[in-house]
Design a protein around this motif. Sequence first.
Motif, PDB file in Angstrom:
ATOM      1  N   CYS A  38      57.789  51.925  18.324  1.00  0.00           N
ATOM      2  CA  CYS A  38      57.871  52.299  16.896  1.00  0.00           C
ATOM      3  C   CYS A  38      59.168  53.067  16.658  1.00  0.00           C
ATOM      4  N   THR A  39      60.280  52.447  16.979  1.00  0.00           N
ATOM      5  CA  THR A  39      61.565  53.159  17.048  1.00  0.00           C
ATOM      6  C   THR A  39      62.123  53.547  15.685  1.00  0.00           C
ATOM      7  N   CYS A  77      66.187  57.052  16.009  1.00  0.00           N
ATOM      8  CA  CYS A  77      66.675  58.428  16.253  1.00  0.00           C
ATOM      9  C   CYS A  77      66.271  58.961  17.628  1.00  0.00           C
ATOM     10  N   ASN A  96      56.783  58.096  18.702  1.00  0.00           N
ATOM     11  CA  ASN A  96      56.313  58.888  17.555  1.00  0.00           C
ATOM     12  C   ASN A  96      55.674  57.894  16.598  1.00  0.00           C
ATOM     13  N   PRO A 137      53.017  56.074  13.751  1.00  0.00           N
ATOM     14  CA  PRO A 137      52.381  56.487  12.495  1.00  0.00           C
ATOM     15  C   PRO A 137      51.070  57.188  12.868  1.00  0.00           C
ATOM     16  N   ALA A 182      55.067  53.316   8.446  1.00  0.00           N
ATOM     17  CA  ALA A 182      55.527  54.318   9.409  1.00  0.00           C
ATOM     18  C   ALA A 182      54.648  55.562   9.374  1.00  0.00           C
TER      19      ALA A 182
HETATM   20  N1  GLN Z   1      60.400  56.842  15.896  1.00  0.00           N
HETATM   21  C1  GLN Z   1      60.802  57.058  14.544  1.00  0.00           C
HETATM   22  C2  GLN Z   1      60.962  58.547  14.262  1.00  0.00           C
HETATM   23  O1  GLN Z   1      60.525  59.366  14.994  1.00  0.00           O
HETATM   24  C3  GLN Z   1      59.827  56.439  13.570  1.00  0.00           C
HETATM   25  C4  GLN Z   1      58.451  56.972  13.653  1.00  0.00           C
HETATM   26  C5  GLN Z   1      57.480  56.240  12.747  1.00  0.00           C
HETATM   27  O2  GLN Z   1      57.826  55.237  12.122  1.00  0.00           O
HETATM   28  N2  GLN Z   1      56.297  56.735  12.694  1.00  0.00           N
HETATM   29  O3  GLN Z   1      61.544  58.931  13.280  1.00  0.00           O
END
Ligand code: GLN
Length: 294
Positions: free
Chosen positions: A118-119, A123, A190, A192, A214
């Motif tokens: 879930c990049t 970042c 990280n 959703p 997200a």
């Molecule tokens: N990994 C990304 C970030 O931390 C997106 C996380 C997400 O989409 N939940 O900002």
Amino acid sequence: MTYEELYRWGSERLTAAGIEEAALDARLLLEYICGTDRNELLAHGDREVENRKRTAYGELLAEREKRIPLQYLTGEQAFMGLEFRVNEAVLIPRQDTEILVEEVLRHLHDGMRILDMCTGSGCILISLLYYTNDCEGVGLDISETALRVAEENKEKLLGGKIQERHGRIHFEQSNLFEKAVGLFDVIVCNPPYIRREALRTLMPEVGKYEPVDALDGGEDGLFFYREITARSKDFLCGGGKLFFEIGCEQAEDVCGLMKSAGFEAINVVKDYSGLDRVVYGTRGFDLETVISTE
Ligand code: GLN
């Protein structure tokens, strides 16, 4: 109108619109439009600003009044000391997430292979590669529009650097692990994690403008933790680690999921407000991995 007058005008408009950090946002938007910094505003508050810029500033204020996040208007957000490009396709990088990156950095060694699930804007992965040498990074996300932003950030922040250090980074569209190949030393995510019910209660900047995909963690907010924890073992080397950012009330549940999946040495890390923010654990060694790595 002068800098000072415009700034005051902006602060008043945003205050009236109920924006939390009205004065700060008014200043940042003015700096963005005029291509200046805080010193310029303080030292030369009486300087006249061209009409063209005044009009542009007025337009941005109107957008901000609609509660469009400041970062989508300026197109950037600082994270881990780097300026990331952002747009409506990605979650705006949060300071909380720096806790996750800093924790992973404590465990990373040069040359490791990292998978970022879930990049989004990229970042997390880009920061990890920026502050290490010779690591290989793979960033997966289901959203193609988000991946375009990640690619842009990769070029902007790692372009020359990555070649110089022989590291590699690669982003790919993938539904969870669908396109993941091989074994990794670190999986970071990280995901959703907002409970579906709670989506309605988010502040307008988040609930109305940040991508719902997200944010939405399913009925209980744990959908992605469940999926990723269960499959991670297939993609981690023996001794490899899985790191999650969590919502501050999810530590117990996420630790529980990792424990049932057989992870060892599970730890919770707090953020600067003293709230639970990161959970990580280690995949033990088993016969299968020993054979496959020999
Ligand atoms: N990994 C990304 C970030 O931390 C997106 C996380 C997400 O989409 N939940 O900002």
